[in-house]
Design a protein around this motif. Structure first.
Motif, PDB file in Angstrom:
ATOM      1  N   PRO A  72       0.627  -1.187   0.138  1.00 33.17           N
ATOM      2  CA  PRO A  72      -0.150  -0.195   0.091  1.00 33.17           C
ATOM      3  C   PRO A  72       0.741   1.065   0.107  1.00 33.17           C
ATOM      4  O   PRO A  72       1.790   1.233   0.590  1.00 33.17           O
ATOM      5  CB  PRO A  72      -0.925  -0.020   1.318  1.00 33.17           C
ATOM      6  CG  PRO A  72      -0.826  -1.463   1.583  1.00 33.17           C
ATOM      7  CD  PRO A  72       0.415  -2.062   1.138  1.00 33.17           C
ATOM      8  N   GLN A  73       0.350   2.131  -0.917  1.00 34.07           N
ATOM      9  CA  GLN A  73       1.095   3.513  -0.811  1.00 34.07           C
ATOM     10  C   GLN A  73       0.312   4.669  -0.408  1.00 34.07           C
ATOM     11  O   GLN A  73       0.575   5.634  -0.187  1.00 34.07           O
ATOM     12  CB  GLN A  73       1.339   3.788  -2.221  1.00 34.07           C
ATOM     13  CG  GLN A  73       2.349   2.989  -2.978  1.00 34.07           C
ATOM     14  CD  GLN A  73       2.314   2.883  -4.386  1.00 34.07           C
ATOM     15  OE1 GLN A  73       1.418   2.578  -5.171  1.00 34.07           O
ATOM     16  NE2 GLN A  73       3.387   3.374  -4.953  1.00 34.07           N
ATOM     17  N   ALA A  74      -1.189   4.527   0.090  1.00 37.45           N
ATOM     18  CA  ALA A  74      -2.095   5.288   0.396  1.00 37.45           C
ATOM     19  C   ALA A  74      -3.165   4.561   1.023  1.00 37.45           C
ATOM     20  O   ALA A  74      -3.212   3.503   0.918  1.00 37.45           O
ATOM     21  CB  ALA A  74      -2.646   6.234  -0.705  1.00 37.45           C
ATOM     22  N   VAL A  75      -4.089   5.459   1.632  1.00 32.95           N
ATOM     23  CA  VAL A  75      -5.330   4.949   2.372  1.00 32.95           C
ATOM     24  C   VAL A  75      -6.554   5.541   1.835  1.00 32.95           C
ATOM     25  O   VAL A  75      -6.424   6.959   1.543  1.00 32.95           O
ATOM     26  CB  VAL A  75      -5.268   5.297   4.126  1.00 32.95           C
ATOM     27  CG1 VAL A  75      -6.324   4.915   4.447  1.00 32.95           C
ATOM     28  CG2 VAL A  75      -4.033   4.587   4.404  1.00 32.95           C
ATOM     29  N   VAL A  76      -7.503   4.909   1.148  1.00 31.70           N
ATOM     30  CA  VAL A  76      -8.474   5.408   0.719  1.00 31.70           C
ATOM     31  C   VAL A  76      -9.778   5.181   1.765  1.00 31.70           C
ATOM     32  O   VAL A  76     -10.121   4.003   1.990  1.00 31.70           O
ATOM     33  CB  VAL A  76      -8.777   4.811  -0.703  1.00 31.70           C
ATOM     34  CG1 VAL A  76     -10.212   5.146  -0.949  1.00 31.70           C
ATOM     35  CG2 VAL A  76      -7.907   5.149  -1.501  1.00 31.70           C
ATOM     36  N   ILE A  77     -10.556   6.166   1.990  1.00 33.56           N
ATOM     37  CA  ILE A  77     -11.791   6.021   2.781  1.00 33.56           C
ATOM     38  C   ILE A  77     -12.960   6.387   2.100  1.00 33.56           C
ATOM     39  O   ILE A  77     -13.036   7.504   1.667  1.00 33.56           O
ATOM     40  CB  ILE A  77     -11.759   6.782   4.400  1.00 33.56           C
ATOM     41  CG1 ILE A  77     -10.384   6.867   5.001  1.00 33.56           C
ATOM     42  CG2 ILE A  77     -12.771   6.635   5.153  1.00 33.56           C
ATOM     43  CD1 ILE A  77     -10.191   7.835   5.903  1.00 33.56           C
ATOM     44  N   GLY A 170       1.098   8.632  -8.942  1.00 37.40           N
ATOM     45  CA  GLY A 170       1.964   7.226  -9.172  1.00 37.40           C
ATOM     46  C   GLY A 170       1.739   6.155  -8.118  1.00 37.40           C
ATOM     47  O   GLY A 170       2.540   5.421  -7.812  1.00 37.40           O
ATOM     48  N   ILE A 171       0.383   6.259  -7.823  1.00 39.85           N
ATOM     49  CA  ILE A 171      -0.111   5.358  -6.706  1.00 39.85           C
ATOM     50  C   ILE A 171      -0.805   4.314  -7.185  1.00 39.85           C
ATOM     51  O   ILE A 171      -1.791   4.475  -8.061  1.00 39.85           O
ATOM     52  CB  ILE A 171      -0.828   5.954  -5.404  1.00 39.85           C
ATOM     53  CG1 ILE A 171      -0.016   7.129  -4.713  1.00 39.85           C
ATOM     54  CG2 ILE A 171      -1.541   5.083  -4.614  1.00 39.85           C
ATOM     55  CD1 ILE A 171      -0.680   7.795  -3.696  1.00 39.85           C
TER      56      ILE A 171
END
Length: 253
Positions: A72-77, A170-171
């Motif tokens: 994972p490169q980010a968090v999505v809510i 770039g994620i």
């Protein structure tokens, strides 16, 4: 349209139809069908409102397929609804959205940037759902939000719009935060949009049947069980709908 094929409205409409059939001439086929239809409608209404049935239905939702290679490169809510107080005009997040934001704030890896996704469903709404979530994260949990996806209104639009924002940075892989019953469909549509998913669900299927509801209590109707049945039924219908529908284009606000 979805409401028409969901409990309690669908069984109630069938019960109303049975009542209409009752007034046909006694020798007609419709009059003969009235009693069986009424009995079937009452039985369906009862069963749909039992903890046993809602637990079984929730178990049909399954679990998302997780990619073990995803980093994972980010968090999505994902937003889960909001409401507006007509008297004061204040806009607040629903309990569902609050649970997702809290779960992300407590369990998501802190160094990762956060994207919140959710737009305006109605024109009268002043702030998007994403803006409300970002404000809550900052005020209550001291977590800053990197991206606000303000335009989506459905899970498919959540995925497509979020993917466009993430790909620009770039994620390719994210921790996805939503409820467990919503996660399989959400994870699948994000994968179709080109985003690898590591699920971080709110709740679990193991919580379907509270310990107190055992034995005969499992078959006694309750409002809570009916509400869960509605949620799971709608999710199953949405999954079928998404299977046949192509991904929507990126939605502009």
């Amino acid at each position: 349209m979805t409401t028409l094929v969901m409990p309690p409205l669908a069984p109630l409409l069938a019960l109303l139809l049975a009542l209409i059939f009752w007034f046909f001439p006694a020798s007609s086929l419709f009059a003969k069908l009235s009693l069986p239809l009424a009995m079937l409608s009452v039985a369906a209404l009862w069963i749909c409102a039992t903890p046993a049935f809602s637990a079984w239905l929730g178990g049909q939702l399954g679990k998302p397929v997780e990619d073990p290679q995803a980093v994972p490169q980010a968090v999505v809510i994902l937003g889960g609804g909001r409401y507006r107080d007509e008297k004061s005009g204040n806009e607040r997040l629903s309990a569902t959205t609050l649970e997702r934001v809290t779960r992300a704030a407590e369990m998501a890896p802190e160094p990762l940037p956060i994207l919140v996704s959710g737009g305006r469903v109605y024109e009268r709404e002043r702030a998007s759902e994403a803006e409300l979530m970002a404000a809550l994260l900052q005020k209550l949990f001291r977590r800053s939000v990197t991206w606000r996806e303000n335009c989506s209104r459905t899970t498919a639009e959540n995925a497509v719009n979020s993917a466009a924002v993430l790909h620009d940075s770039g994620i390719e892989s994210v921790v996805l935060v939503t409820h467990w019953w919503h996660m399989p469909r959400a994870a699948k549509v994000f994968a179709r949009a080109g985003i690898q998913v590591q699920p971080l669900p709110v709740g679990s299927a193991e919580e379907l049947l509270p310990r107190a509801q055992t034995g005969l209590l499992r078959w006694l109707p309750s409002a809570a069980a009916m509400l869960r049945t509605q949620v799971y039924w709608r999710e199953l219908l949405a999954r079928v709908w998404y299977y046949w529908r192509p991904l929507p284009p990126v939605r502009e606000c």
